[in-house]
Design a protein around this motif. Structure first.
Motif, PDB file in Angstrom:
ATOM      1  N   ALA A  99      37.609 132.101  -5.369  1.00 18.36           N
ATOM      2  CA  ALA A  99      38.447 130.952  -5.058  1.00 18.36           C
ATOM      3  C   ALA A  99      38.372 130.709  -3.561  1.00 18.36           C
ATOM      4  CB  ALA A  99      39.897 131.214  -5.465  1.00 18.36           C
ATOM      5  N   PHE A 100      38.483 129.436  -3.160  1.00 18.91           N
ATOM      6  CA  PHE A 100      38.551 129.149  -1.731  1.00 18.91           C
ATOM      7  C   PHE A 100      39.496 127.998  -1.458  1.00 18.91           C
ATOM      8  CE2 PHE A 100      35.044 126.542  -3.189  1.00 18.91           C
ATOM      9  CZ  PHE A 100      34.953 125.446  -2.340  1.00 18.91           C
ATOM     10  N   ILE A 101      39.973 127.986  -0.219  1.00 17.08           N
ATOM     11  CA  ILE A 101      40.987 127.035   0.219  1.00 17.08           C
ATOM     12  C   ILE A 101      40.827 126.876   1.719  1.00 17.08           C
ATOM     13  CG2 ILE A 101      42.745 128.824   0.608  1.00 17.08           C
ATOM     14  CD1 ILE A 101      44.799 126.878  -0.668  1.00 17.08           C
ATOM     15  N   ASP A 102      41.309 125.763   2.258  1.00 19.51           N
ATOM     16  CA  ASP A 102      41.301 125.606   3.712  1.00 19.51           C
ATOM     17  C   ASP A 102      42.622 125.017   4.157  1.00 19.51           C
ATOM     18  OD1 ASP A 102      40.770 122.475   4.256  1.00 19.51           O
ATOM     19  OD2 ASP A 102      39.547 123.126   2.555  1.00 19.51           O
ATOM     20  N   THR A 103      42.969 125.271   5.422  1.00 20.02           N
ATOM     21  CA  THR A 103      44.227 124.792   5.974  1.00 20.02           C
ATOM     22  C   THR A 103      44.142 124.731   7.486  1.00 20.02           C
ATOM     23  OG1 THR A 103      46.634 125.112   5.992  1.00 20.02           O
ATOM     24  CG2 THR A 103      45.280 127.096   6.167  1.00 20.02           C
ATOM     25  N   PHE A 104      44.983 123.908   8.088  1.00 19.56           N
ATOM     26  CA  PHE A 104      45.171 123.974   9.536  1.00 19.56           C
ATOM     27  C   PHE A 104      46.627 124.288   9.863  1.00 19.56           C
ATOM     28  CE2 PHE A 104      44.851 119.389   8.466  1.00 19.56           C
ATOM     29  CZ  PHE A 104      46.142 118.975   8.735  1.00 19.56           C
ATOM     30  N   ASN A 105      47.383 124.711   8.847  1.00 18.61           N
ATOM     31  CA  ASN A 105      48.789 125.051   9.008  1.00 18.61           C
ATOM     32  C   ASN A 105      48.940 126.569   9.106  1.00 18.61           C
ATOM     33  OD1 ASN A 105      51.446 125.974   7.813  1.00 18.61           O
ATOM     34  ND2 ASN A 105      51.861 123.805   8.102  1.00 18.61           N
ATOM     35  N   PRO A 106      49.446 127.088  10.230  1.00 14.25           N
ATOM     36  CA  PRO A 106      49.579 128.543  10.384  1.00 14.25           C
ATOM     37  C   PRO A 106      50.463 129.196   9.316  1.00 14.25           C
ATOM     38  CG  PRO A 106      49.860 127.438  12.498  1.00 14.25           C
ATOM     39  CD  PRO A 106      49.831 126.366  11.441  1.00 14.25           C
ATOM     40  N   GLY A 121      35.680 131.332   7.823  1.00 14.49           N
ATOM     41  CA  GLY A 121      35.204 130.327   8.763  1.00 14.49           C
ATOM     42  C   GLY A 121      36.358 129.624   9.435  1.00 14.49           C
ATOM     43  N   ARG A 122      36.036 128.999  10.569  1.00 12.05           N
ATOM     44  CA  ARG A 122      37.072 128.338  11.366  1.00 12.05           C
ATOM     45  C   ARG A 122      36.434 127.208  12.168  1.00 12.05           C
ATOM     46  NH1 ARG A 122      42.038 130.264  14.000  1.00 12.05           N
ATOM     47  NH2 ARG A 122      41.914 131.959  12.504  1.00 12.05           N
ATOM     48  N   MET A 123      37.132 126.084  12.225  1.00  8.09           N
ATOM     49  CA  MET A 123      36.727 124.952  13.074  1.00  8.09           C
ATOM     50  C   MET A 123      37.855 124.717  14.070  1.00  8.09           C
ATOM     51  SD  MET A 123      35.297 122.358  10.120  1.00  8.09           S
ATOM     52  CE  MET A 123      35.252 120.956  11.200  1.00  8.09           C
ATOM     53  N   ARG A 130      44.710 122.683  16.929  1.00  2.84           N
ATOM     54  CA  ARG A 130      44.803 123.584  15.775  1.00  2.84           C
ATOM     55  C   ARG A 130      43.406 123.991  15.344  1.00  2.84           C
ATOM     56  NH1 ARG A 130      49.431 122.826  12.059  1.00  2.84           N
ATOM     57  NH2 ARG A 130      51.229 122.666  13.412  1.00  2.84           N
ATOM     58  N   SER A 131      43.343 124.927  14.455  1.00  7.72           N
ATOM     59  CA  SER A 131      42.074 125.318  13.854  1.00  7.72           C
ATOM     60  C   SER A 131      42.153 125.095  12.360  1.00  7.72           C
ATOM     61  CB  SER A 131      41.776 126.800  14.103  1.00  7.72           C
ATOM     62  OG  SER A 131      41.518 127.023  15.464  1.00  7.72           O
ATOM     63  N   ARG A 132      41.094 124.558  11.786  1.00 10.87           N
ATOM     64  CA  ARG A 132      40.985 124.466  10.328  1.00 10.87           C
ATOM     65  C   ARG A 132      40.361 125.772   9.882  1.00 10.87           C
ATOM     66  NH1 ARG A 132      38.523 119.508   6.783  1.00 10.87           N
ATOM     67  NH2 ARG A 132      39.200 120.296   4.766  1.00 10.87           N
ATOM     68  N   ILE A 133      41.066 126.476   9.011  1.00  5.89           N
ATOM     69  CA  ILE A 133      40.670 127.816   8.600  1.00  5.89           C
ATOM     70  C   ILE A 133      40.251 127.785   7.140  1.00  5.89           C
ATOM     71  CG2 ILE A 133      41.466 130.203   8.357  1.00  5.89           C
ATOM     72  CD1 ILE A 133      43.621 129.277  10.536  1.00  5.89           C
ATOM     73  N   PHE A 134      39.103 128.377   6.853  1.00  6.61           N
ATOM     74  CA  PHE A 134      38.557 128.448   5.506  1.00  6.61           C
ATOM     75  C   PHE A 134      38.736 129.873   5.007  1.00  6.61           C
ATOM     76  CE2 PHE A 134      36.573 125.061   7.783  1.00  6.61           C
ATOM     77  CZ  PHE A 134      36.508 124.034   6.872  1.00  6.61           C
TER      78      PHE A 134
END
Length: 145
Positions: A99-106, A121-123, A130-134
């Motif tokens: 499963a995978f998900i991404d967020t930019f909310n800490p 991963g991280r953008m 902020r960073s978008r975190i995968f």
């Protein structure tokens, strides 16, 4: 062949459908059918109002949680984890192994980490500041890494 490149914020639905259909056909030929299927988890209160939910899909053996929302009145009570567990169990029934998900909310990142997801991963600056975190998680029986 002469071509034109069109840039628009109001794309033709038929054109978008063609792109999606042709890409799916290419991917099916390249790696096999995705068996893409929508997956939704809806939480309702006693009046039937939607107070939390997940929308996403399963494909190629993976669950992708595209959207996860919990009403403010339910936050901090483990609702995100309960919904993720339900989605993961359904994904396993569908034969998924991850499963995978991404967020930019800490705060969301912490909830997903508690659920066993690990960053892959991280953008940075997505959005600015902020960073978008995968994050991903293996599904199924526990395995040693």
């Amino acid at each position: 062949m002469s071509v034109t490149i069109e840039i628009t914020d109001t794309p033709d639905e038929a054109a978008l459908a063609r792109v999606e259909t042709e890409l799916a056909a290419f991917n099916d030929a390249d790696v096999g059918p995705s068996e893409k299927a929508t997956l939704a988890i809806i939480v309702r209160d006693e009046r039937g109002a939607v107070v939390a939910g997940i929308s996403g899909y399963t494909a190629w053996g993976w669950l992708y949680v595209q959207k996860l929302w919990v009403d403010e009145s339910l936050r901090g009570q483990g609702m995100a984890g309960r919904m993720l567990t339900a989605a993961e169990e359904e994904a396993e029934r569908r034969g998924c192994h991850g499963a995978f998900i991404d967020t930019f909310n800490p705060g969301a990142e912490k909830a997903y980490t508690r659920q066993g997801y690990k960053e892959f991963g991280r953008m940075d600056d997505f959005p600015k500041g902020r960073s978008r975190i995968f994050l991903q998680k293996r599904l199924g029986p526990a395995t040693s890494d």
